[in-house]
Write a protein that holds these residues in place. Sequence first.
Motif, mmCIF file in Angstrom:
data_model
loop_
_atom_site.group_PDB
_atom_site.id
_atom_site.type_symbol
_atom_site.label_atom_id
_atom_site.label_comp_id
_atom_site.label_asym_id
_atom_site.label_seq_id
_atom_site.Cartn_x
_atom_site.Cartn_y
_atom_site.Cartn_z
ATOM 1 N N ARG A 81 0.703 -0.969 -0.041
ATOM 2 C CA ARG A 81 0.343 0.135 -0.019
ATOM 3 C C ARG A 81 1.195 0.933 0.216
ATOM 4 N NH1 ARG A 81 -1.802 3.222 4.212
ATOM 5 N NH2 ARG A 81 -0.581 1.962 5.428
ATOM 6 N N CYS A 82 0.370 1.999 -0.502
ATOM 7 C CA CYS A 82 0.911 3.847 -1.347
ATOM 8 C C CYS A 82 0.061 4.381 -0.769
ATOM 9 C CB CYS A 82 1.325 3.377 -1.704
ATOM 10 S SG CYS A 82 2.983 2.726 -3.394
ATOM 11 N N ALA A 83 0.820 5.652 0.171
ATOM 12 C CA ALA A 83 0.018 6.753 1.271
ATOM 13 C C ALA A 83 0.007 8.068 0.132
ATOM 14 C CB ALA A 83 1.289 7.414 2.139
ATOM 15 N N ALA A 84 0.689 8.211 -0.524
ATOM 16 C CA ALA A 84 -0.363 8.852 -1.924
ATOM 17 C C ALA A 84 -0.255 8.543 -3.557
ATOM 18 C CB ALA A 84 0.804 9.787 -1.815
ATOM 19 N N GLY A 85 0.063 6.908 -3.277
ATOM 20 C CA GLY A 85 -0.399 7.015 -5.046
ATOM 21 C C GLY A 85 -0.457 5.337 -5.538
ATOM 22 N N VAL A 86 0.181 4.777 -6.165
ATOM 23 C CA VAL A 86 0.225 3.574 -7.000
ATOM 24 C C VAL A 86 1.690 3.330 -6.956
ATOM 25 C CG1 VAL A 86 -1.938 3.608 -7.677
ATOM 26 C CG2 VAL A 86 0.453 3.365 -8.632
ATOM 27 N N PRO A 87 2.285 1.466 -6.446
ATOM 28 C CA PRO A 87 3.814 1.665 -6.262
ATOM 29 C C PRO A 87 4.449 2.140 -8.027
ATOM 30 C CG PRO A 87 2.074 -0.278 -5.525
ATOM 31 C CD PRO A 87 1.596 0.675 -5.847
ATOM 32 N N GLY A 88 4.164 1.748 -9.309
ATOM 33 C CA GLY A 88 4.868 2.008 -10.343
ATOM 34 C C GLY A 88 4.792 3.432 -10.393
ATOM 35 N N GLY A 89 4.143 4.964 -9.917
ATOM 36 C CA GLY A 89 4.070 5.954 -10.059
ATOM 37 C C GLY A 89 4.801 6.356 -8.875
ATOM 38 N N GLU A 90 5.057 5.933 -7.668
ATOM 39 C CA GLU A 90 5.709 6.233 -6.530
ATOM 40 C C GLU A 90 7.250 6.043 -6.660
ATOM 41 O OE1 GLU A 90 4.207 8.990 -4.984
ATOM 42 O OE2 GLU A 90 3.801 7.501 -4.050
ATOM 43 N N PHE A 91 7.791 4.432 -7.354
ATOM 44 C CA PHE A 91 8.644 4.716 -7.443
ATOM 45 C C PHE A 91 9.320 5.363 -9.028
ATOM 46 C CE2 PHE A 91 7.402 -0.447 -6.772
ATOM 47 C CZ PHE A 91 7.464 0.071 -5.756
ATOM 48 N N ASP A 92 8.797 5.861 -9.300
ATOM 49 C CA ASP A 92 8.770 6.854 -10.812
ATOM 50 C C ASP A 92 9.497 7.661 -9.904
ATOM 51 O OD1 ASP A 92 8.688 7.530 -13.811
ATOM 52 O OD2 ASP A 92 7.796 9.108 -12.319
ATOM 53 N N TYR A 93 8.296 8.360 -8.868
ATOM 54 C CA TYR A 93 8.520 9.331 -8.459
ATOM 55 C C TYR A 93 9.790 9.719 -7.965
ATOM 56 C CZ TYR A 93 8.267 13.656 -5.635
ATOM 57 O OH TYR A 93 8.962 15.169 -4.875
ATOM 58 N N THR A 94 10.505 8.421 -7.019
ATOM 59 C CA THR A 94 11.847 8.472 -6.210
ATOM 60 C C THR A 94 12.712 8.428 -7.097
ATOM 61 O OG1 THR A 94 10.653 7.104 -4.490
ATOM 62 C CG2 THR A 94 12.593 7.212 -5.153
ATOM 63 N N LEU A 95 12.597 7.959 -8.697
ATOM 64 C CA LEU A 95 13.964 7.921 -9.666
ATOM 65 C C LEU A 95 13.818 8.791 -9.757
ATOM 66 C CD1 LEU A 95 13.411 3.838 -10.067
ATOM 67 C CD2 LEU A 95 15.370 5.191 -9.002
ATOM 68 N N ARG A 96 12.945 9.918 -10.078
ATOM 69 C CA ARG A 96 13.983 11.187 -11.047
ATOM 70 C C ARG A 96 14.258 12.040 -9.930
ATOM 71 N NH1 ARG A 96 8.938 13.599 -12.239
ATOM 72 N NH2 ARG A 96 6.849 12.057 -11.103
ATOM 73 N N VAL A 97 14.125 12.030 -8.237
ATOM 74 C CA VAL A 97 14.435 12.502 -7.994
ATOM 75 C C VAL A 97 15.867 11.751 -7.209
ATOM 76 C CG1 VAL A 97 14.752 13.777 -5.393
ATOM 77 C CG2 VAL A 97 12.343 13.675 -6.581
ATOM 78 N N PHE A 98 15.732 10.738 -7.188
ATOM 79 C CA PHE A 98 16.922 10.095 -6.835
ATOM 80 C C PHE A 98 17.073 9.094 -7.917
ATOM 81 C CE2 PHE A 98 15.698 11.695 -2.821
ATOM 82 C CZ PHE A 98 16.898 12.419 -1.480
ATOM 83 N N PRO A 99 17.791 9.898 -8.791
ATOM 84 C CA PRO A 99 18.348 8.686 -9.935
ATOM 85 C C PRO A 99 19.102 7.255 -9.498
ATOM 86 C CG PRO A 99 18.330 10.734 -11.065
ATOM 87 C CD PRO A 99 17.757 10.228 -9.549
ATOM 88 N N ASN A 100 20.039 7.523 -9.186
ATOM 89 C CA ASN A 100 20.649 6.305 -8.389
ATOM 90 C C ASN A 100 19.812 5.573 -6.821
ATOM 91 O OD1 ASN A 100 21.250 8.301 -7.262
ATOM 92 N ND2 ASN A 100 23.365 7.324 -6.575
ATOM 93 N N HIS A 101 18.668 5.709 -6.190
ATOM 94 C CA HIS A 101 18.531 5.273 -5.691
ATOM 95 C C HIS A 101 18.270 3.590 -5.604
ATOM 96 C CE1 HIS A 101 15.536 4.591 -2.429
ATOM 97 N NE2 HIS A 101 15.478 5.708 -2.264
ATOM 98 N N HIS A 102 19.428 2.651 -4.482
ATOM 99 C CA HIS A 102 18.904 1.555 -5.435
ATOM 100 C C HIS A 102 17.959 0.574 -4.496
ATOM 101 C CE1 HIS A 102 23.068 2.903 -4.441
ATOM 102 N NE2 HIS A 102 23.191 3.182 -4.988
ATOM 103 N N ARG A 103 17.277 0.705 -3.722
ATOM 104 C CA ARG A 103 16.045 -0.048 -3.705
ATOM 105 C C ARG A 103 15.237 0.197 -4.115
ATOM 106 N NH1 ARG A 103 15.460 2.784 2.242
ATOM 107 N NH2 ARG A 103 13.209 1.689 1.908
#
Length: 265
Positions: A81-103
């Motif tokens: 469960r994601c607080a603000a959206g769905v996994p794909g969108g949240e992972f994408d947001y994270t990877l646009r802010v931190f392109p090398n976010h390992h997890r």
Amino acid sequence: MTLLRRLTDRAARAARVALIASCALGAVIAHAQDHCGPLENPYGPFDYRDYKDLRGRERAGTPISLVEDTHFLEACEAMIRCAAGVPGGEFDYTLRVFPNHHRALLAMARLADRYKAAVAPNARYTPACYFERAIRWRPDDIVARMLYVIYLKDHNAPEAARKQFDAIRQLAPTNPYTVYNLGMVALDLGDVDFAVEAARRSYGAGMVHPELKQRLVALKRWGDADEQAVQALQAGEAASAPSGAASAAPAASAPAAPASAPVKP
């Protein structure tokens, strides 16, 4: 038609072919860059390595806190469960802010595999693109490259995996934990000689996790000579350590992850 005219026409045709080929190559490169998108982002981008180990007060108010505490919660990372959206969108947001976010890189790859999709639902790019963006952002990020090697190997791209593996070797990592994991990856790619070298170096520097050695023993590629080499390296480390520092073992002594996930980001 004179010989000079024929030669001139041939040269002109060759020049046109060369120009077309050059333009085509440029178009391919431009298409690849467009396909995986620009790194520019309204917020960031930031280097994940600068923030991933922050804890407590150090972490409060930093980009990693603002992103992970809203968009990359543990339940979201686990695709529950994601607080603000769905996994794909949240992972994408994270990877646009931190392109090398390992997890987040691992999470995006798992999500695409779960749906058996080239692009995970609500993501912008393929997992390979996210890995490529991470490397474009920080070419010296050994962990991101190592995770990419495993992804490529598991998705039947051995030549591309070998290319990334060779890039890691060129970076010449010295951290024992990294060297150990690189040895595990080398075994997965069939490079036993490098795995033996990595095992000697990592165990000589204090690694205690036994799996790499066990795999080499099973292949009959680890014996007394290797143990002696490890002991010699350990003796050298002890001799060069400052007085009273011998008990300060490196982080490399922490248990390593399985070969299928060689790095615990």
